[in-house]
Scaffold this motif. Structure first.
Motif, PDB file in Angstrom:
ATOM      1  N   CYS A  26      48.701  38.061  38.620  1.00 50.05           N
ATOM      2  CA  CYS A  26      48.401  39.441  38.449  1.00 50.05           C
ATOM      3  C   CYS A  26      47.347  39.619  39.558  1.00 50.05           C
ATOM      4  N   LEU A  30      47.921  41.862  43.094  1.00 45.50           N
ATOM      5  CA  LEU A  30      47.048  42.952  43.177  1.00 45.50           C
ATOM      6  C   LEU A  30      46.242  43.144  44.546  1.00 45.50           C
ATOM      7  N   PRO A  57      42.303  41.647  35.979  1.00 42.64           N
ATOM      8  CA  PRO A  57      42.967  40.338  35.919  1.00 42.64           C
ATOM      9  C   PRO A  57      41.815  39.310  35.648  1.00 42.64           C
TER      10      PRO A  57
END
Lengths: 134, 64
Positions: A26, A30, A57
């Motif tokens: 993630c 991201l 995360p």
């Protein structure tokens, strides 16, 4: 022969790796998205909130480490605590030393380098602790 | 601390993984215990003794 339960300490390491991998995946996804969107966001709170999204995360990684320490067996817990102690101590010395070097003229580095330094020191501490109890 | 874990495990034809499952610990922990690189906590020592049906002092020797 009994089978290990799904919550057994023997499987805590596997659960940790899955949680860690998902959180880091993630983060990797991201981070570039948020940085790419940054020029499109006007000045203000929105920009700060956008760049903080990849931090979520990393918070999950911290939660995963805490769960590992709770769920794992006593030796693995000792290994991780020794690894974190070495990592924290070494990371602190390195980052403080570089801070002093910057005062003496060394190139100024972004705060984003701090986490990788601590992470590498944690990995080295983990290897040292595992070798000690091999 | 010396111990008879490996001998007792071999007598029962258990692998380290078998013993780890019975003790609810990782195989690495069993390995470290057998090699004397790690001494168990009191609860784990009692668990080990119960698993083998012996007393703690029949398994662990405090003399180095």
């Amino acid at each position: 022969m009994p089978k290990p339960s799904s919550t057994s300490p023997a499987r805590a390491g596997r659960r940790y790796l899955i949680r860690f991998a998902v959180a880091m995946a993630c983060y990797v996804v991201l981070l570039p998205i948020c940085l790419a969107l940054l020029p499109r966001v006007p000045t203000g709170v929105g920009r700060y909130l956008l760049v903080l999204v990849p931090v979520i995360p990393l918070g999950v990684v911290g939660w995963a480490v805490r769960r590992l320490l709770i769920e794992t067996d006593e030796l693995q817990r000792r290994i991780q605590l020794e690894a974190l102690a070495v990592g924290f101590a070494a990371g602190s010395v390195i980052t403080f030393a570089y801070g002093m070097l910057e005062r003496a003229g060394a190139p100024t580095l972004s705060w984003l380098y701090v986490w990788p330094v601590y992470a590498v020191c944690w990995l080295i501490g983990s290897a040292i602790a595992r070798y000690r109890y091999r | 601390m010396k111990n008879r874990l490996r001998e007792l495990r071999a007598d029962r034809d258990w692998t380290q993984s078998d013993l780890a499952t019975r003790l609810d610990v990782s195989r690495q922990t069993v390995n470290a215990l057998e090699k004397g690189r790690y001494d168990p906590s009191l609860p784990l020592a009692f668990k080990i003794a119960a698993t083998f049906g012996l007393r703690i002092e029949q398994i662990f020797d405090p003399e180095d």
